[in-house]
Design an enzyme around this catalytic site. Structure first.
Site, PDB file in Angstrom:
ATOM      1  CB  ILE A  96      -2.881  -9.685   2.858  1.00  0.00           C
ATOM      2  CG1 ILE A  96      -1.674  -9.270   2.023  1.00  0.00           C
ATOM      3  CG2 ILE A  96      -2.425 -10.451   4.093  1.00  0.00           C
ATOM      4  CD1 ILE A  96      -0.884 -10.418   1.466  1.00  0.00           C
ATOM      5  CD  GLU A 134     -22.015  -3.010  -2.068  1.00  0.00           C
ATOM      6  OE1 GLU A 134     -22.824  -3.836  -1.607  1.00  0.00           O
ATOM      7  OE2 GLU A 134     -22.321  -2.095  -2.846  1.00  0.00           O
ATOM      8  CB  ILE A 148      -0.973  -6.673   8.213  1.00  0.00           C
ATOM      9  CG1 ILE A 148      -1.437  -8.118   8.353  1.00  0.00           C
ATOM     10  CG2 ILE A 148      -0.090  -6.517   6.988  1.00  0.00           C
ATOM     11  CD1 ILE A 148      -2.275  -8.598   7.212  1.00  0.00           C
ATOM     12  CE  LYS A 160       6.715   1.326   0.444  1.00  0.00           C
ATOM     13  NZ  LYS A 160       7.189  -0.051   0.277  1.00  0.00           N
ATOM     14  CG  ASN A 166       7.198  -4.156  -2.831  1.00  0.00           C
ATOM     15  OD1 ASN A 166       6.286  -3.360  -2.942  1.00  0.00           O
ATOM     16  ND2 ASN A 166       8.463  -3.791  -2.700  1.00  0.00           N
ATOM     17  CB  VAL A 167       2.319  -8.842  -1.292  1.00  0.00           C
ATOM     18  CG1 VAL A 167       1.624 -10.188  -1.495  1.00  0.00           C
ATOM     19  CG2 VAL A 167       2.647  -8.631   0.175  1.00  0.00           C
ATOM     20  CB  SER A 183      -1.032  -7.758  -3.496  1.00  0.00           C
ATOM     21  OG  SER A 183       0.009  -6.798  -3.581  1.00  0.00           O
ATOM     22  CB  VAL A 228       5.579  -3.555  -9.090  1.00  0.00           C
ATOM     23  CG1 VAL A 228       6.155  -4.896  -8.685  1.00  0.00           C
ATOM     24  CG2 VAL A 228       6.338  -2.991 -10.260  1.00  0.00           C
TER      25      VAL A 228
END
Length: 842
Positions: free
Chosen positions: A499, A522, A611, A615, A653-654, A657, A661
């Site tokens: 994100i 890094e 953000i 949950k 859920n994104v 990402s 899943v």
């Protein structure tokens, strides 16, 4: 074939008769320009491999020395000045009408080659020798000015043999497959039009004006002839001669005023036709005004109404018709782009007989080099069945795909319906797999308009296409974004994550003064900064390797870089891992968030957005509980803030990402399975990475007093259904890859409550974006409780950390157990759907 030969003979004879003055003029010019023969004869290979002598006007100096190669290029000193003109306009080919009369050639057919090149043909290419060669063909249209092309090549003959000639032969083979009289007429018209266009193009706008002047002249004279049925009275004849110059000048002038001569002919559309309507209507109105109001003693300026209307209609049809003829020839000429037509054309079926489907059909028709042939459409709208779009029929509904594939033999299905319901998408993918064809997706109209995609950008079906809802566009054309981010110094924590990095990309397009990237990883930070430097070279980017838990280091960064907007994406997100390491969750998600938020307030940051996660609603996990505490910290600071505007954003859920899943399922499928799912009833809300990032950016424009923003993500999706969809999209059947249920992990829920209670949500001015209604609490006591949590969590046992979180009155409850379930699932297993669902942020 007999009819074609008769057409060739008649057309060639008429052509020779009509063009005889031009042919004689060219012959005299050649003789006057240089001594020697008028015609040039060269051996070519014709039908059946028989050799004959082709006729052309001579374009070179007499007895021009041969250079060994058969190819001549533009700028060749052997070509005379008149010869260059004849070659550019293709007038040097006119004597081949005599070859047509002699039966050696046709008007349209594969251009004959010299024996040297015919010897290089393979067996397939020699099929072009089964018909009479022609004066013009597809290749003549595509390579109309090939001399200029060869002039740029260091080795013209090699370029011709290795690149151009194979393409020409493919076009000729394509012509053999679909030749007809209509196709021949079209090719002849296209060739003539290109020859004339070359003259007009060199003349520029004056050339267009001359053509329009000729059209108006013909229309004006024809109007009188039609009105008086060919017997124009002397008075009206004098009137016509007197007014003709004024009519021509007025028509051409008004065309210029209304921008007609800025229109590119090959792209003319109904929108441009309105310019002609205005221009012609204005001039005709002037004529009508003279007709009704000019003094009767001078009848020459009082044109009959019928002639005015006839002339207007004829002028309109002539000028517009010329331009649409050019567009028609451009769109129907094969390989107009010059690209090669693939020898094997793939049949495709388009799902969706709407605007997107029409655009696809048009693109496939215009771009033959794509190698796709449209067999038709399917659409669930019964009213469209049997209709035609771009010359192709709507053959049936989505349920007819299997039967249509057996009948038409297509190998691809292109989905052109952006809002097709989820269940129908799944059925489409399954049907395509059953009949052995590939399902692919086309960009929707919003993607085309925004420039993020082209019509030709067809792609395979992705898991995002099975979300069951359209992907939301929250920031398109939003005038509120640049006042918040444009010209500002924007700091993004967690900038190396999925994100965070997407936030960097999207903020960079809004014209910030600088981007400040903060992350403790890094490697990710290095990659994101490198990408931004490449994509946005003029943007100043600062990268800082920092851990948000260390307040003094963050403080120094704020003091030195002076951010004006802070987007806080740094957090630990993995539920099971945080159950094992609750102290780290508190340190990073609670202490780290408080550090960044308090420093934003202390340094006078204008906007702060954090953000969070779904949950955090009635949390059952340590991760969710720590994020709920962070939300309340943001609200606490917003209550005492004067200038800084605070907000939080809850994610589901994104898709795609890191650690989500989708990548896990994809890797498991690549290894042959099993695909692991925690529980057959588990459901989640899903959103895409762009949606998640846009929600954060949008929240920055609405932030005020610590609001929590939520995106309506439609219906929750069962994870087991998602697993089966991914198995299908990977080219397997659901029973090819086993699914194994592993049980809910520590801290997990069966479903999330992002939108469970709509009474707890308030509408915003943005569709499908809500604000969670804040609960009332005493923030002074809450702040002291957070201090105790941070202090004691550093040394407490994991179970004690959960107890400390529960003391904060955030609704922490025990995790779900999920009950009993089968150890594995096949395609027929169907567990009952959950009542609601949730999601994970990243």
């Amino acid at each position: 074939m007999v009819f074609k030969r008769a057409f060739d003979l008649v057309a060639a004879a008429i052509g020779l008769l009509l063009l005889s003055p031009l042919l004689a003029l060219v012959a005299l010019a050649i003789k006057a320009g240089s001594p020697g023969p008028v015609f040039f004869r060269q051996v070519r290979v014709g039908r059946g491999g028989r050799e004959f002598r082709i006729l052309k006007f001579r374009t070179m100096v007499p007895d021009a020395p041969s250079r060994g190669a058969q190819i001549t290029v533009g700028g060749d000193p052997r070509i005379t000045r008149l010869g260059r003109l004849l070659r550019r306009s293709k007038l040097d080919e006119l004597p081949q009408l005599l070859n047509v009369v002699a039966g050696e050639m046709s008007l349209v057919g594969p251009r004959p080659e010299v024996p040297k090149y015919v010897a290089l043909y393979d067996d397939r290419q020699r099929e072009v020798l089964t018909v009479r060669p022609g004066i013009t063909d597809y290749a003549s249209i595509t390579y109309f000015d090939e001399n200029t092309l060869f002039a740029r090549s260091p080795d013209p003959e090699r370029t011709y043999v290795e690149e151009v000639m194979p393409r020409k032969l493919e076009m000729n083979l394509s012509y053999l497959r679909k030749r007809s009289l209509v196709e021949d007429v079209r090719i002849i018209l296209a060739t003539v039009y290109l020859a004339l266009q070359g003259v007009v193009a060199r003349a520029g706008r004056p050339g267009q004006m001359l053509l329009d002047a000729a059209v108006v002249t013909l229309a004006f004279v024809s109007a009188y002839e039609l009105r008086f049925e060919g017997d124009v009275p002397s008075q009206h004849w004098k009137q016509m001669v007197l007014l003709l110059p004024y009519a021509v000048l007025a028509r051409v002038s008004m065309n210029f005023v209304f921008g007609v001569y800025r229109i590119l002919w090959r792209y003319v559309s109904l929108y441009e036709v309105l310019r002609f309507v205005r221009a012609i209507g204005l001039v005709s109105a002037v004529f009508l005004a003279f007709r009704f109001f000019y003094p009767h003693h001078n009848p020459y300026f009082r044109v009959p109404v019928s002639i005015i209307l006839l002339e207007a209609v004829l002028s309109f049809l002539g000028m517009v018709g010329l331009r649409f003829l050019r567009r028609w020839l451009h769109e129907t000429s094969p390989s107009g782009s010059g690209a090669a037509v693939p020898p094997d054309v793939e049949k495709v079926l388009v799902v969706g007989a709407g605007d997107n489907g029409r655009q696809v059909a048009r693109e496939l028709r215009l771009r033959r080099e794509l190698g796709m042939s449209l067999v038709g459409f399917v659409d669930d709208d019964p009213a469209k069945r049997g209709g035609e779009i771009e010359g192709r029929k709507v053959l049936g509904t989505l349920d007819d795909i299997a039967e249509l594939q057996r009948k038409h033999g297509f190998s691809q299905v292109l989905l052109a319906i952006s809002d097709l319901p989820l269940q129908r998408k799944r059925e489409l993918v399954q049907t395509c797999m059953d009949v052995g064809v590939k399902a692919r997706v086309l960009p929707g109209t919003p993607e085309l308009i925004s420039g993020r995609a082209q019509v030709a950008a067809v792609r395979d079906v992705r898991i995002e296409d099975l979300l069951g809802r359209p992907v939301e566009e929250l920031t398109r054309d939003d005038p509120m974004l640049r006042p918040v981010y444009g010209g500002r110094r924007v700091l993004i924590s967690g900038a190396g994550g999925s994100i965070g990095s997407e936030l960097c990309r999207q903020i960079a397009t809004l014209g910030p003064e600088s981007l400040i990237l903060v992350d403790k990883d890094e490697n990710n930070l290095f990659l994101v900064r490198g990408e931004l430097a490449w994509r946005f070279p003029d943007l100043r980017v600062e990268a800082r390797v920092l851990d948000v838990r260390f307040r003094d280091r963050i403080d120094r960064a704020f003091a030195g870089l002076r951010p004006q907007v802070v987007l806080h994406a740094a957090a630990y997100k993995h539920v099971p891992l945080m159950e094992e390491n609750p102290s780290e969750a508190v340190e990073n998600n609670v202490l780290g968030s408080r550090n960044v938020a308090e420093l934003a307030l202390a340094h006078g940051v204008e906007t702060f957005v954090m953000i969070s996660t779904d949950k955090a609603v009635n949390p059952s996990s340590v991760m969710g509980a720590t994020k709920r505490v962070a939300e309340l910290i943001v609200r606490q600071l917003a209550e005492r803030s004067g200038a800084t505007r605070f907000a939080s954003v809850r994610f589901g859920n994104v898709l795609g990402s890191r650690g989500s899943v989708i990548p896990i399922f994809r890797e498991q499928i690549e290894h042959g399975g099993p695909v692991t799912v925690t529980h057959p009833d588990v459901t989640r809300f899903f959103m895409t990475i762009p949606e998640a990032s846009q929600l954060v950016i949008k929240a920055g424009t609405l932030a005020d007093k610590g609001e929590v923003f939520v995106l309506d993500m439609g219906q929750p999706i069962r994870i087991v259904d998602l697993a089966r969809d991914m198995i299908r999209l990977s080219g397997f059947r659901p029973d090819d890859i086993p699914i194994r249920f592993t049980g809910l992990r520590p801290g997990e829920k069966l479903y999330e409550e992002l939108l469970l209670d709509r009474d707890a949500l308030m509408q915003t001015p943005i569709d499908k974006v809500f604000i969670s209604r804040p609960d009332l609490r005493e923030f002074d006591e809450f702040g002291r409780a957070v201090d105790r949590l941070i202090e004691r969590a550093r040394t407490a046992a994991p179970s004690d950390v959960r107890a400390l979180l529960a003391e904060l009155d955030i609704g922490l409850r025990a995790p779900d157990t999920g009950g009993a379930f089968p150890a594995s699932a096949g395609p027929g297993d169907r567990a009952p759907a959950a009542a609601a669902a949730g999601a994970v942020p990243t």
